[in-house]
Scaffold this active site. Structure first.
Site, PDB file in Angstrom:
ATOM      1  N   ARG A  74      45.659  22.381  30.453  1.00 55.57           N
ATOM      2  CA  ARG A  74      46.953  22.814  30.962  1.00 55.57           C
ATOM      3  C   ARG A  74      47.229  22.217  32.336  1.00 55.57           C
ATOM      4  O   ARG A  74      48.346  21.814  32.634  1.00 55.57           O
ATOM      5  CB  ARG A  74      46.998  24.347  31.035  1.00 55.57           C
ATOM      6  CG  ARG A  74      48.315  24.877  31.566  1.00 55.57           C
ATOM      7  CD  ARG A  74      48.319  26.399  31.651  1.00 55.57           C
ATOM      8  NE  ARG A  74      49.585  26.869  32.204  1.00 55.57           N
ATOM      9  CZ  ARG A  74      49.865  26.932  33.494  1.00 55.57           C
ATOM     10  NH1 ARG A  74      48.951  26.580  34.384  1.00 55.57           N
ATOM     11  NH2 ARG A  74      51.035  27.348  33.917  1.00 55.57           N
ATOM     12  N   LYS A 108      49.044  43.024  30.167  1.00 54.23           N
ATOM     13  CA  LYS A 108      47.618  43.024  30.502  1.00 54.23           C
ATOM     14  C   LYS A 108      47.041  44.435  30.415  1.00 54.23           C
ATOM     15  O   LYS A 108      47.705  45.423  30.699  1.00 54.23           O
ATOM     16  CB  LYS A 108      47.405  42.473  31.928  1.00 54.23           C
ATOM     17  CG  LYS A 108      47.949  41.063  32.144  1.00 54.23           C
ATOM     18  CD  LYS A 108      47.144  40.014  31.408  1.00 54.23           C
ATOM     19  CE  LYS A 108      45.837  39.708  32.084  1.00 54.23           C
ATOM     20  NZ  LYS A 108      45.971  38.974  33.343  1.00 54.23           N
ATOM     21  N   LYS A 110      45.860  38.565  23.520  1.00 49.47           N
ATOM     22  CA  LYS A 110      45.749  37.577  24.605  1.00 49.47           C
ATOM     23  C   LYS A 110      44.270  37.229  24.783  1.00 49.47           C
ATOM     24  O   LYS A 110      43.528  37.927  25.479  1.00 49.47           O
ATOM     25  CB  LYS A 110      46.331  38.122  25.902  1.00 49.47           C
ATOM     26  CG  LYS A 110      46.437  37.089  27.012  1.00 49.47           C
ATOM     27  CD  LYS A 110      47.148  37.651  28.230  1.00 49.47           C
ATOM     28  CE  LYS A 110      47.299  36.585  29.311  1.00 49.47           C
ATOM     29  NZ  LYS A 110      46.004  36.069  29.781  1.00 49.47           N
ATOM     30  N   CYS A 163       6.586  34.385  44.256  1.00 48.38           N
ATOM     31  CA  CYS A 163       6.990  35.256  43.160  1.00 48.38           C
ATOM     32  C   CYS A 163       6.823  36.725  43.571  1.00 48.38           C
ATOM     33  O   CYS A 163       5.747  37.118  44.021  1.00 48.38           O
ATOM     34  CB  CYS A 163       6.149  34.954  41.921  1.00 48.38           C
ATOM     35  SG  CYS A 163       6.421  36.102  40.555  1.00 48.38           S
TER      36      CYS A 163
END
Length: 672
Positions: free
Chosen positions: A140, A318, A119, A412
Site C-alpha cells: 500500500r 474497531k 477487518k 546465564c
C-alpha cells in the site's frame, strides 16, 4: 523428449499447469485438498522437467515461476492507478450510528443495502492482472505510491498467477490483505526462536516483514495467506454491479474473497454483526481488530464518493483496544530449553481484555533496546488472542529519571555459565552449557535418544522424575545411578531398574560420533557429528581444535566451526567431559578401513534428482567407499554433480559455476 512432437509437449505442459492450478485452488483457497503432497510434487517436478528441456515454452504464469531470482537490494516504487485510501474508523456504537445516518441522508433513503466484513489484522497488498495474468504485486505504501514486491507476491500460493475465468478483464487492480493464521504464527515464532532469529511481535508484523523480504525464497517459506476485499480499477467491462457481486466474481476467478461477509439493511443488523464477532473473535483462525461496512451498490458508492483521504461509502468499526498502561517493576531473564535467553517484564497488575496481567514478554534484548524499556518505566501493554501479553510502547513522558537501564547479562541466570550469540547479526543470546539446569530435562531426553547414546528405557517420564528428585543434574550423573535410587521412581521394580542400568552401561561403548551428537552442540546434527568424529578421531583432539582446524574439513563452515570451538572452550563442558571419561565413556571413533584409491579419491560429489539404481544415501556411500566426499550443496569445491530424473536447483547452480554434470549411467561407469 525428441520422440514427441512440439504440439504434444505443449499439450502436456498445458495439462500439467491446469491440473496444478486446480490443486493450488483446492488447497490454498478452499482448504479442500484432493491429493497428497507427494503426488502434487510429482506433478510440479514433471512440469519443471519439461520446461527445462523446452525453456522457450516457459510463461510468467506457470506454477514453476512462483519463486526465483536474485535478491532485490531495493524495492522499486509503484504508483497505484487508483489511490489506496484508508478507511475512517469508528470506536463506539454512537459513532457507527453517525456514519449510518450520514449515508441515509446522502442517499435520501431510510434503508440501503450494505455488506459487513471482518477487518483482518494483516498488511494491504495491491495485485495487478492484465488479461488475466498477474503482472505486479505492490504494498500500500502511502496510499498513492507503494513498493513493487511482485516476486514475493507470486510466492503466496493463495494468489493465482492466472485468473481462472473465461473472459478476464483487460486490466484488474485487486486489493486485499496478506495475513498469517494464529496457529501458523505460533509455529513460525518457535522456528525463529530455535534458529536464533528474532521473533515477531504479532501476526501482522510477521506478515509485513515476510512480504518485504529481499529474497522471495524467504517469503515462500513463510505461511502467508491472502483475502480479497476490494478493487481499485477494472477495464474491459465490469461483470458486477454490487460489492457482493464483486466478491462472487473474485471467487469464480480463483481469488479468495474475505470470509464471513454478510448483507444487512438496518442499523440493528450492523450492531448485531459487530457484537457477535467481538465475542467470537478468539474462535477465528486469524486475528481481527474490528469489522468493515461497505455500501453494497456500486452506483450508490459512486454517488457517495470520497473525502480527501477515505471513501464515504465505507467505514471501519474497531473493537475496543486490548491495551492498558502499567509500570515495569523488574526485568527477568528466562532460559528456554534450547538455551535461548528471553527477557520478561514483571508488571504492576493491570486488567487487559478481561484478564489480569502481571508480566509481559519483551521477546529479545534487541527489542528492549528498540523500545528503550527500563525498570520503573510506565508502559503500554497489549494482549491479542492467544498471544502472550507484550510491552508495545514506553510512555517516556512519564519518566521520573529514577528508571534503571537494563543490560544484557554476561552470564546465564540459571547456571552462571557464559552467554553468547554465534554472530553479531543474530538476535538470540544463549547459554551453551549442556548441564544448565534450565535445559537439562530436554538435554537428557536428547542425550538418551536412539541416534545419540541410545539408552533404552530412559523416556520422558523417567527423566522428569530423575530431575525432580535431583538424582540427575547433568549427563555424567546418569552413570552414577544405582538400583536403590531407581526403585524410588514410579512404576519401577527390580527388573525394570536392572534393564535401565544395563542400557546405561551399554551406552558407554557407543562411538564418539554418538557422544558428540548427544552433547547437543549448537548446529551439530548427526551428519556433522559423524564428520567431526571421523576427522579428529578422539575427543581430546577435537576439544583442542581451533576454528581454522575445523573449517579445513570440507563439510564444515564457519558457523559450525565457531559453535564447536565455543562449546569446548567452556570450563563447564571440559569438567563434564572429564567426568564422563572417569565413568568409562568411549571417547574414540573406530578407525574405518582405508578407502580405495582411484578416480573418486578426494573428489566431491553432489546428487540431484531421482536416481533409479539406488537411493541417495546408497549413492553417497558408494562415493565414500571409493575415497570421495558426498556433499549436500553445490559450490566451487564440487567436482561432479550427478543429475537424475527431474533434477532440482542444484543443476542450475552447477551450470552457473561451471561444475561438471554427469548422468547416473556415467556415475555407474566411474564406480565400476
Amino acid at each position: 523428449m525428441s520422440k514427441h512432437s512440439t504440439s504434444e509437449i505443449i499439450r502436456e505442459i498445458d495439462r500439467l499447469r491446469a491440473e496444478i492450478r486446480h490443486h493450488d485452488h483446492l488447497y490454498y483457497v478452499l482448504d479442500r485438498p484432493e491429493i497428497t503432497d507427494f503426488e502434487y510434487d510429482k506433478l510440479l517436478k514433471r512440469l519443471a522437467g519439461l520446461e527445462r528441456e523446452h525453456p522457450e515454452l516457459v510463461t510468467p504464469d506457470s506454477p514453476t515461476q512462483r519463486v526465483g531470482g536474485a535478491p532485490s537490494p531495493t524495492f522499486a516504487q509503484v504508483t497505484h492507478r487508483v489511490p489506496m485510501l484508508s478507511l475512517d474508523n469508528t470506536y463506539s456504537e454512537n459513532e457507527m450510528k453517525e456514519w449510518f445516518v450520514r449515508v441515509q441522508k446522502a442517499l435520501r433513503t431510510d434503508s440501503f443495502s450494505f455488506v459487513m466484513e471482518l477487518k483482518i489484522d494483516g498488511v494491504s497488498a495491491n495485485l495487478t492482472y492484465e488479461n488475466g495474468i498477474l503482472v505486479r504485486g505492490a504494498t500500500r505504501g502511502d496510499g498513492a505510491t507503494g513498493e513493487d514486491v511482485t516476486p514475493n507476491i507470486k510466492s503466496i500460493r493463495a494468489i493465482p498467477l492466472r485468473l481462472n475465468c473465461k473472459v478476464p478483464p483487460q486490466f484488474f487492480e485487486v486489493r486485499g490483505e496478506v495475513y498469517i493464521n494464529k496457529e501458523d504464527f505460533g509455529l513460525l515464532n518457535r522456528r525463529m526462536a530455535d534458529s536464533g532469529e528474532a521473533q515477531f511481535a504479532n501476526p501482522r508484523n510477521a506478515a509485513a516483514g515476510s512480504l518485504r523480504q529481499k529474497m522471495a525464497q524467504v517469503t515462500a517459506g513463510r505461511p502467508l495467506k491472502f483475502f480479497v476485499h476490494s478493487y481499485g480499477s477494472i477495464e474491459g467491462g465490469v461483470p458486477f454491479e454490487t460489492h457482493q457481486g464483486f466478491l462472487r466474481f473474485c471467487e469464480s476467478c480463483g481469488l479468495r474473497p474475505t470470509q464471513h461477509a454478510e448483507a444487512g439493511q438496518t442499523f440493528e443488523d450492523l450492531v448485531a454483526f459487530r457484537r457477535r464477532y467481538e465475542t467470537e473473535r478468539e474462535e477465528l483462525p486469524y486475528e481481527i481488530d474490528g469489522i468493515v461496512v461497505k455500501v453494497n451498490s456500486l452506483s450508490e458508492q459512486r454517488l457517495l464518493g470520497f473525502t480527501a483521504r477515505s471513501p464515504r461509502w465505507a467505514v471501519a468499526c474497531k473493537f475496543p483496544a486490548r491495551q492498558a498502561t502499567t509500570k515495569v517493576t523488574a526485568i527477568r531473564v528466562q532460559v528456554g530449553r534450547t538455551g535461548i535467553l528471553t527477557p520478561v517484564a514483571d508488571l504492576e497488575p493491570v486488567e487487559v481484555g478481561g484478564v489480569t496481567i502481571t508480566r509481559a514478554t519483551l521477546h529479545n534484548f534487541d527489542e528492549i533496546k528498540r523500545l528503550d524499556v527500563r525498570v520503573g518505566d510506565t508502559v503500554l501493554v497489549e494482549r491479542a488472542g492467544d498471544v502472550i501479553p507484550k510491552v508495545a510502547q514506553v510512555i517516556t513522558e512519564k519518566r521520573t529519571h529514577h528508571e534503571k537501564i537494563f543490560h544484557v547479562p554476561t552470564h546465564c541466570p540459571a547456571c552462571g555459565g557464559p552467554v553468547t550469540r554465534q554472530k553479531e547479526e543474530e538476535v538470540a543470546w544463549r547459554c551453551l552449557n549442556p548441564s544448565c539446569p534450565a535445559q537439562i530435562e530436554r538435554g537428557l531426553a536428547h542425550f538418551a535418544s536412539r541416534m545419540a547414546m541410545d539408552i533404552e528405557g530412559m523416556g520422558r517420564s523417567v527423566i522428569e522424575q530423575l530431575v525432580e528428585k535431583k538424582l540427575v543434574t547433568d549427563f555424567a550423573d546418569i552413570y552414577d545411578l544405582k538400583t536403590e535410587a531407581l526403585l524410588g521412581l514410579e512404576l519401577f521394580g527390580e527388573k525394570k531398574a536392572q534393564n535401565l542400568l544395563s542400557a546405561i552401561t551399554l551406552s558407554k561403548k557407543r562411538p564418539l560420533h554418538n557422544l558428540l551428537f548427544a552433547l547437543g552442540i549448537h548446529h551439530v546434527g548427526e551428519k556433522a557429528a559423524e564428520v567431526l568424529a571421523e576427522r579428529f578421531g578422539n575427543i581430546d583432539k577435537l576439544m583442542n581444535a581451533t576454528v581454522e582446524d575445523i573449517m579445513r574439513i570440507y563439510e564444515m563452515g564457519q558457523v559450525i566451526a565457531e559453535a564447536v570451538a565455543s562449546f569446548f572452550a567452556q570450563e563447564a563442558v571440559r569438567t563434564l567431559i572429564a567426568r564422563l571419561k572417569a565413568h568409562g565413556i568411549n571417547m574414540d571413533e573406530p578407525r574405518k578401513e582405508a578407502r580405495a584409491e582411484g578416480k573418486l579419491s578426494g573428489k566431491v560429489f553432489v546428487f540431484t534428482g531421482e536416481l533409479s539404481s539406488f537411493s541417495r544415501p546408497e549413492a553417497e556411500n558408494k562415493v565414500k567407499e571409493r575415497g570421495g566426499h558426498p556433499a549436500s550443496s553445490v559450490s566451487k569445491k564440487t567436482d561432479f554433480v550427478v543429475a537424475g530424473d527431474n533434477p532440482g536447483s542444484k543443476l542450475k547452480k552447477a551450470n552457473s559455476l561451471g561444475v561438471a554434470v554427469i548422468t547416473e549411467n556415467e556415475f555407474l561407469e566411474m564406480i565400476k
